[in-house]
Design an enzyme around this catalytic site. Structure first.
Site, PDB file in Angstrom:
ATOM      1  CE  LYS A   1       6.490  57.189  69.255  1.00 45.82           C
ATOM      2  NZ  LYS A   1       5.750  56.460  68.235  1.00 45.82           N
TER       3      LYS A   1
ATOM      4  CE  LYS B   1      -3.247  57.316  79.780  1.00 43.61           C
ATOM      5  NZ  LYS B   1      -3.924  57.415  78.510  1.00 43.61           N
TER       6      LYS B   1
ATOM      7  CE  LYS C   1       8.343  49.905  76.714  1.00 40.92           C
ATOM      8  NZ  LYS C   1       6.985  49.431  76.471  1.00 40.92           N
TER       9      LYS C   1
HETATM   10  P1  TYM Z   1       3.380  49.503  69.671  1.00 41.55           P
HETATM   11  O1  TYM Z   1       2.895  50.351  68.561  1.00 41.55           O
HETATM   12  O2  TYM Z   1       3.479  50.104  71.034  1.00 41.55           O
HETATM   13  O3  TYM Z   1       4.795  48.919  69.323  1.00 41.55           O
HETATM   14  C1  TYM Z   1       5.030  48.272  68.083  1.00 41.55           C
HETATM   15  C2  TYM Z   1       6.031  47.153  68.284  1.00 41.55           C
HETATM   16  O4  TYM Z   1       7.264  47.671  68.793  1.00 41.55           O
HETATM   17  C3  TYM Z   1       7.667  46.913  69.920  1.00 41.55           C
HETATM   18  N1  TYM Z   1       8.421  47.761  70.858  1.00 41.55           N
HETATM   19  C4  TYM Z   1       9.598  47.429  71.405  1.00 41.55           C
HETATM   20  N2  TYM Z   1      10.379  46.338  71.259  1.00 41.55           N
HETATM   21  C5  TYM Z   1      11.555  46.302  71.939  1.00 41.55           C
HETATM   22  N3  TYM Z   1      11.985  47.319  72.741  1.00 41.55           N
HETATM   23  C6  TYM Z   1      11.234  48.437  72.915  1.00 41.55           C
HETATM   24  N4  TYM Z   1      11.678  49.425  73.682  1.00 41.55           N
HETATM   25  C7  TYM Z   1       9.982  48.528  72.228  1.00 41.55           C
HETATM   26  N5  TYM Z   1       9.014  49.467  72.167  1.00 41.55           N
HETATM   27  C8  TYM Z   1       8.058  48.985  71.321  1.00 41.55           C
HETATM   28  C9  TYM Z   1       6.367  46.437  70.546  1.00 41.55           C
HETATM   29  O5  TYM Z   1       6.561  45.309  71.370  1.00 41.55           O
HETATM   30  C10 TYM Z   1       5.533  46.122  69.326  1.00 41.55           C
HETATM   31  O6  TYM Z   1       5.788  44.816  68.844  1.00 41.55           O
HETATM   32  N6  TYM Z   1      -0.522  46.726  70.985  1.00 41.55           N
HETATM   33  C11 TYM Z   1       0.508  46.855  69.977  1.00 41.55           C
HETATM   34  C12 TYM Z   1      -0.055  47.009  68.568  1.00 41.55           C
HETATM   35  C13 TYM Z   1      -0.976  45.916  68.186  1.00 41.55           C
HETATM   36  C14 TYM Z   1      -0.598  44.572  67.896  1.00 41.55           C
HETATM   37  C15 TYM Z   1      -1.808  43.904  67.566  1.00 41.55           C
HETATM   38  C16 TYM Z   1       0.619  43.892  67.885  1.00 41.55           C
HETATM   39  C17 TYM Z   1      -2.311  46.033  68.029  1.00 41.55           C
HETATM   40  N7  TYM Z   1      -2.830  44.812  67.656  1.00 41.55           N
HETATM   41  C18 TYM Z   1      -1.815  42.548  67.225  1.00 41.55           C
HETATM   42  C19 TYM Z   1       0.604  42.529  67.547  1.00 41.55           C
HETATM   43  C20 TYM Z   1      -0.602  41.876  67.220  1.00 41.55           C
HETATM   44  C21 TYM Z   1       1.324  48.086  70.319  1.00 41.55           C
HETATM   45  O7  TYM Z   1       0.868  48.959  70.998  1.00 41.55           O
HETATM   46  O8  TYM Z   1       2.517  48.146  69.736  1.00 41.55           O
END
Ligand code: TYM
Length: 324
Positions: free
Chosen positions: A193, A111, A190
């Site tokens: 959103k 960012k 990748k």
């Molecule tokens: P978030 O909400 O961005 O994404 C949720 C999950 O989807 C996976 N993901 C992907 N996997 C493969 N290819 C892609 N293009 C792709 N886009 C998203 C992410 O790796 C994720 O597993 N910080 C985390 C949320 C979170 C979390 C946690 C996760 C908060 N606390 C504790 C695990 C443990 C996040 O932003 O995920």
């Protein structure tokens, strides 16, 4: 053994979320004590700045997860902010977190490098995530590849706390699937959103078909043999294909003489069919929001018990509470 993961409520889930993470949640559920999944609304506050929208997205995320097969009898589902203990543990961890460690984290770095404004919430995002993981004595964290760095930070913080104050936290491990660690979007980057390149799990079939037909491909002639590896359309098709179907498609690529349009049509058919049962379940769940809220309430009560126990352990270890 406890499995734990979280997903942000920032709108509808895309294929990356599903194949990288949610599908693992479903496969790893077993009993409500062994699998904890939560909707990370505190993390989402770093991007969703509209209160009603955040509330709506949070309920939507719960409905999406249930529709995709998360079973409240076999897993605990809750909303992150319903366990306030996590914010307190976050502070205990923040006090020992080197600034340099967070400066290297990609969400903040990206960012900043794009010249976009960022706030302290985004900067400290990995520490809240560490608290999320450590507060439930989690062993295994199923995620996509983009979260790997955050899990490393979590392990660093746990090790340093344990070293300084004595054994307090369980050391967690990431669980990443080889073939869907990084699902590509319609442009080959990748799927994310923030890049505007997503294909959504609950997209209406007609719209989804159109979006799939617009997937970017190269302009090599039909006759030319092509390597399937590294081709994002092939990778997307593979998400839905059986091993046999994938091998057949790979052979077709190598032989040449076909158009990308054919692959796209096959992909669209497979995707629409794959998500049809979940789409139906989603419609049904949408008409019963109270029942969904009940699931989240029960999940939070269950998760809070565990969180209170671990928080107390950490508080005693670092001296903000008397030893029990
Ligand atoms: P978030 O909400 O961005 O994404 C949720 C999950 O989807 C996976 N993901 C992907 N996997 C493969 N290819 C892609 N293009 C792709 N886009 C998203 C992410 O790796 C994720 O597993 N910080 C985390 C949320 C979170 C979390 C946690 C996760 C908060 N606390 C504790 C695990 C443990 C996040 O932003 O995920």
């Amino acid at each position: 053994m406890r499995v734990l993961s979280g997903i942000q409520p920032t709108g509808r889930f895309h294929w990356g979320n599903h194949f990288g993470a949610v599908r693992q949640y479903i496969d790893l559920q077993g009993d409500p004590d062994g699998a904890f999944y939560f909707i990370a609304n505190l993390h989402a506050l770093t991007t969703v700045r509209d209160a009603n929208l955040l509330r709506q997205y949070t309920l939507d995320a719960a409905i999406d997860l249930l529709a995709l097969g998360l079973d409240p009898d076999r897993a605990t589902l809750f909303v992150q902010s319903d366990v306030p203990e996590v914010s307190e543990l976050c502070w205990l961890l923040l006090t020992g977190t080197p600034m340099g460690l967070l400066e290297r984290c990609h969400a903040y770095k990206d960012k900043k490098s794009r010249g976009l404004g960022s706030d302290a919430g985004l900067f400290n995002y990995p520490v809240l995530m560490a608290a999320d993981i450590l507060i439930y004595d989690s062993d295994l964290v199923p995620v996509g590849e983009d979260q790997m760095q955050h899990i490393e930070v979590c392990r660093d913080l746990a090790a340093s706390f344990n070293h300084h104050f004595g054994e307090t936290f369980v050391m967690p491990k990431a669980k990443i699937l080889d073939h869907s660690a990084r699902v590509p979007g319609v442009d080959g980057e990748k799927m994310s959103k923030s890049y505007g390149n997503t294909l959504d799990v609950f997209e209406a079939p007609a719209t989804l078909r159109k979006q799939i037909m617009r997937i970017k491909t190269d302009s090599r002639p039909m006759e030319e043999p092509k390597e399937p590896e590294g081709d994002h359309l092939f990778q997307l098709y593979s998400l839905f294909a059986t091993d046999l179907q994938r091998d057949e498609m790979a052979a077709l690529y190598r032989r040449g003489g076909f158009g990308y349009g054919e692959v796209k049509k096959k992909l669209a058919e497979a995707a629409v069919e794959h998500f049809a049962p979940a789409r139906e379940r989603r419609t049904e769940l949408e008409s019963r929001p109270e029942q969904v809220r009940q699931v989240l309430g029960d999940g939070a009560s269950h998760a809070r018990k565990k969180a209170a126990e671990v928080l107390r352990r950490a508080q005693e270890a670092c001296g903000v509470k008397p030893r029990g």
